[in-house]
Design an enzyme around this catalytic site. Structure first.
Site, PDB file in Angstrom:
ATOM      1  CG  ASN A 215      -0.183  -0.097   2.499  1.00 57.17           C
ATOM      2  OD1 ASN A 215       0.538   0.822   2.858  1.00 57.17           O
ATOM      3  ND2 ASN A 215      -0.326  -1.217   3.213  1.00 57.17           N
ATOM      4  CG  ASP A 284      -6.888  -5.390   6.490  1.00 57.52           C
ATOM      5  OD1 ASP A 284      -6.321  -5.349   7.596  1.00 57.52           O
ATOM      6  OD2 ASP A 284      -7.543  -4.430   6.021  1.00 57.52           O
ATOM      7  CE  LYS A 294       8.132 -12.109 -14.967  1.00 59.14           C
ATOM      8  NZ  LYS A 294       8.727 -11.777 -16.239  1.00 59.14           N
ATOM      9  CG  PHE A 329      -2.673   5.613  13.036  1.00 58.75           C
ATOM     10  CD1 PHE A 329      -2.000   5.460  14.238  1.00 58.75           C
ATOM     11  CD2 PHE A 329      -2.502   6.792  12.324  1.00 58.75           C
ATOM     12  CE1 PHE A 329      -1.166   6.463  14.723  1.00 58.75           C
ATOM     13  CE2 PHE A 329      -1.674   7.805  12.794  1.00 58.75           C
ATOM     14  CZ  PHE A 329      -1.004   7.636  13.981  1.00 58.75           C
ATOM     15  CE  LYS A 343     -11.427   0.246  10.835  1.00 62.87           C
ATOM     16  NZ  LYS A 343     -10.616   0.882   9.810  1.00 62.87           N
ATOM     17  CE  LYS A 347      -8.849  -3.387  14.221  1.00 60.71           C
ATOM     18  NZ  LYS A 347      -7.758  -3.423  13.249  1.00 60.71           N
TER      19      LYS A 347
HETATM   20  N1  CTP Z   1      -3.954  -3.365  11.949  1.00 60.80           N
HETATM   21  C1  CTP Z   1      -3.356  -4.435  12.592  1.00 60.80           C
HETATM   22  N2  CTP Z   1      -3.301  -5.654  11.972  1.00 60.80           N
HETATM   23  C2  CTP Z   1      -3.816  -5.835  10.750  1.00 60.80           C
HETATM   24  C3  CTP Z   1      -4.454  -4.747  10.085  1.00 60.80           C
HETATM   25  C4  CTP Z   1      -4.499  -3.523  10.719  1.00 60.80           C
HETATM   26  O1  CTP Z   1      -2.884  -4.279  13.700  1.00 60.80           O
HETATM   27  N3  CTP Z   1      -3.724  -7.014  10.176  1.00 60.80           N
HETATM   28  C5  CTP Z   1      -4.033  -2.082  12.641  1.00 60.80           C
HETATM   29  C6  CTP Z   1      -3.410  -0.912  11.910  1.00 60.80           C
HETATM   30  O2  CTP Z   1      -2.042  -0.760  12.249  1.00 60.80           O
HETATM   31  C7  CTP Z   1      -4.238   0.268  12.395  1.00 60.80           C
HETATM   32  C8  CTP Z   1      -5.579  -0.340  12.702  1.00 60.80           C
HETATM   33  O3  CTP Z   1      -5.379  -1.750  12.779  1.00 60.80           O
HETATM   34  O4  CTP Z   1      -3.726   0.807  13.596  1.00 60.80           O
HETATM   35  C9  CTP Z   1      -6.666  -0.058  11.721  1.00 60.80           C
HETATM   36  O5  CTP Z   1      -6.363  -0.509  10.469  1.00 60.80           O
HETATM   37  P1  CTP Z   1      -7.416  -0.396   9.285  1.00 60.80           P
HETATM   38  O6  CTP Z   1      -6.812  -1.039   8.089  1.00 60.80           O
HETATM   39  O7  CTP Z   1      -7.927   1.008   9.166  1.00 60.80           O
HETATM   40  O8  CTP Z   1      -8.606  -1.217   9.842  1.00 60.80           O
HETATM   41  P2  CTP Z   1      -8.969  -2.708   9.773  1.00 60.80           P
HETATM   42  O9  CTP Z   1      -9.258  -3.190  11.131  1.00 60.80           O
HETATM   43  O10 CTP Z   1      -7.939  -3.453   9.003  1.00 60.80           O
HETATM   44  O11 CTP Z   1     -10.356  -2.668   9.010  1.00 60.80           O
HETATM   45  P3  CTP Z   1     -10.750  -2.235   7.530  1.00 60.80           P
HETATM   46  O12 CTP Z   1      -9.592  -2.601   6.649  1.00 60.80           O
HETATM   47  O13 CTP Z   1     -11.940  -3.025   7.256  1.00 60.80           O
HETATM   48  O14 CTP Z   1     -11.036  -0.775   7.547  1.00 60.80           O
END
Ligand code: CTP
Length: 405
Positions: A215, A284, A294, A329, A343, A347
Site C-alpha cells: 500500500n 489485511d 515468476k 490508526f 474499531k 479492538k
Molecule cells: N492493523 C493491525 N493488523 C492488521 C491490520 C491492521 O494491527 N492485520 C491495525 C493498523 O495498524 C491500524 C488499525 O489496525 O492501527 C486499523 O487498520 P485499518 O486497516 O484502518 O482497519 P482494519 O481493522 O484493518 O479494518 P478495515 O480494513 O476493514 O477498515
C-alpha cells in the site's frame, strides 16, 4: 494549498559556541536551521573559529549580534557573559575542538566561550569534530570523560572520512542527530522511562519472487511519532515496514517485510510495553500461496487467492494489561467517525487516530495530516491540517493526559 510550518523551537533560547575547526562552516548551516525552526539563537565565536567563518555570517543567520571578544568596548554591557548565561536555555558547542574540550575540562576561562561555559549553569552540549587521531588521543578522551563527569553532554562524533582525508571517528554528526539532542535537552520528559512500541510503514505480501501486494504508506507518521516519543524520554522500539523514508540514526529500529513478520515482532514485545501505537498500514490479506517462480503471462484472467492476516491490534487489545495504553490508526475513505467508533470497541483501544485519506494534504506520503483523535468514551477531537511532527506532539499530549488518570 496553505503552507504549514511547524516551529518547534519557538521560545527556546540557544547559545551557540563555535570553535576553531573546519566544521565551523557546518555551524553556520545548523544555526540557520535552528532559526528556521523558531529558535532564538545567539552565537559566540572563538578567535580560532573566526579563521573559518566570520562573525557577520553568524550575525546575519541568527538575527542576533555574534559575540567574539570578552573585553570589547563595543559590548553594551561589561558583564555580557553573565547576561547571556542568564538568557540561555542551553549552550551548544559546535564544532567542539580538542582545544575547547580541554579548556572546558579544567575550567580555563580565557575567552568569551570558555568563560560562558563556567558562568552558565544550564545544559551544555558538546558536538566534537576533529581529526580521528586527535579525538582518540588519551588526553582528549580523558577530557571528554571529565566533561561527562561534570554532567556536560558530549555527543559521539561519527565514523567516516574527515576533511583532512583520514578515516576514523571524528566527523561532526548530521543535522538530524544534532537537532534531536538539542531538542531532547529542552523538551519536557513526560514519557520518561516509558517503554513504547511504535509500528510504521506498509507491509509487503509476496506473490512471486518479484511481485508483492502493498500500500501507499510512507512510514512518515510512525517515524515522526517514534522520534517525538524519544524526545519526551520514552524508550522507543520502532517496528518498520519496507519504506524509502530513512528513520533517524538514533532510534532503535527493527525492519520487517510482511504482515506476519510484523505480527511476530509486535506480539513478542507488546506484553512488556507501557504504550503501543500501531501506525503501520498492515495488509489485511496475504496470498495463500507464494509462487516459487515468476508468474508467466498466459490466460486472459487469473485469480489470486488471499487469506486474512492476524489483526495485530485486535490481539494486543484482547491481552491488554491494566494501565497499558493502546493506540490505533484508522484510514478510511468514507464514514470515518462511525467506522472508528466500531474499531475502538472491537479492538479494545484507548485512542484512535482517524484520517480520511481522500482529504488534500492528509494521509499516505504527505508531510501533513488532518486527523481526529477519538477516545474510548467516544470523544471526538478534530485537529486542523498540521505537519506530521505536530500531529505526533498532539497524540503524545493526549497519551500523557490518559496516563495521569
Ligand atoms: N492493523 C493491525 N493488523 C492488521 C491490520 C491492521 O494491527 N492485520 C491495525 C493498523 O495498524 C491500524 C488499525 O489496525 O492501527 C486499523 O487498520 P485499518 O486497516 O484502518 O482497519 P482494519 O481493522 O484493518 O479494518 P478495515 O480494513 O476493514 O477498515
Amino acid at each position: 494549498m496553505k503552507e504549514h510550518v511547524y516551529k518547534p523551537l519557538t521560545g527556546k533560547r540557544i547559545l551557540f559556541g563555535v570553535g576553531g575547526g573546519i566544521a565551523a562552516f557546518k555551524a553556520a548551516e545548523y544555526v540557520r536551521e535552528l532559526v528556521k525552526l523558531g529558535g532564538d539563537v545567539k552565537v559566540i565565536l572563538t578567535e580560532n573559529g573566526e579563521q573559518f567563518v566570520g562573525p557577520l555570517t553568524f550575525s546575519a543567520l541568527s538575527n542576533n549580534k555574534c559575540e567574539t571578544r570578552l573585553f570589547d568596548e563595543k559590548n553594551h554591557s561589561p558583564i555580557l557573559h553573565i547576561e547571556l548565561s542568564r538568557w540561555a536555555d542551553c549552550l551548544v558547542v559546535l564544532p567542539a575542538t580538542a582545544n575547547i574540550i580541554a579548556k572546558a575540562a579544567v575550567g580555563i576561562a580565557d575567552d568569551f566561550l570558555s568563560t560562558v561555559l563556567l558562568s552558565f549553569n544550564g545544559p551544555r552540549l558538546f558536538f566534537p569534530s576533529m581529526n580521528p587521531n586527535m579525538f582518540s588521543h588519551p588526553a582528549t578522551q580523558k577530557n571528554i570523560k571529565a566533561l561527562r563527569d561534570m554532567g556536560y553532554k558530549v555527543i559521539e562524533p561519527q565514523v567516516g572520512k574527515v576533511v583532512c582525508g583520514e578515516e576514523g571517528k571524528g566527523r561532526l554528526v548530521g543535522f538530524e542527530t544534532f537537532l534531536f539532542h538539542v531538542m531532547k535537552t529542552l523538551w519536557p520528559k513526560g514519557l520518561k522511562r516509558k517503554e513504547i512500541l511504535i509500528t510504521a510503514g506498509p507491509t509487503r505480501e509476496p506473490v512471486d519472487p518479484i511481485r508483492f501486494i502493498s500500500n501507499r504508506s510512507s512510514g512518515k507518521m510512525g517515524i515522526s511519532l517514534a522520534r517525538a516519543s524519544a524526545l519526551r524520554g520514552g524508550k522507543v522500539e520502532l517496528i518498520l515496514g519496507p519504506t524509502k523514508v530513512e528513520p533517524p540514526p538514533f532510534l532503535s529500529v527493527k525492519r520487517v517485510e510482511t504482515a506476519s513478520q510484523m505480527a511476530d515482532e509486535v506480539l513478542s514485545l507488546s506484553p512488556k510495553m507501557d504504550i503501543i501505537i500501531m501506525a503501520a498500514a498492515v495488509a489485511d490479506y496475504t496470498p495463500i500461496n507464494v509462487f516459487k517462480n515468476k508468474i508467466k503471462k498466459g490466460d486472459e484472467e487469473i485469480s489470486l487467492l488471499l487469506k486474512k492476516t492476524t489483526d495485530i491490534l485486535f490481539e494486543i487489545g484482547k491481552n491488554k494489561r491494566p494501565g497499558q495504553i493502546v493506540v490505533g490508526f484508522c484510514a478510511e475513505t468514507e464514514n470515518l467517525i462511525e467506522n472508528c467508533f466500531k474499531k475502538l470497541e472491537k479492538k479494545g483501544l484507548d485512542l484512535i487516530v482517524a484520517n480520511n485519506v481522500t482529504e488534500e494534504g492528509s494521509g499516505f506520503d504527505y508531510d501533513t495530516n488532518k486527523v481526529y483523535l477519538i477516545d474510548s468514551e467516544e470523544n471526538v477531537e478534530e485537529l486542523p491540517l498540521l505537519s506530521k511532527d505536530e500531529v505526533s506532539e498532539r497524540i503524545l499530549d493526549r497519551i500523557e493526559k490518559m496516563m495521569e488518570v
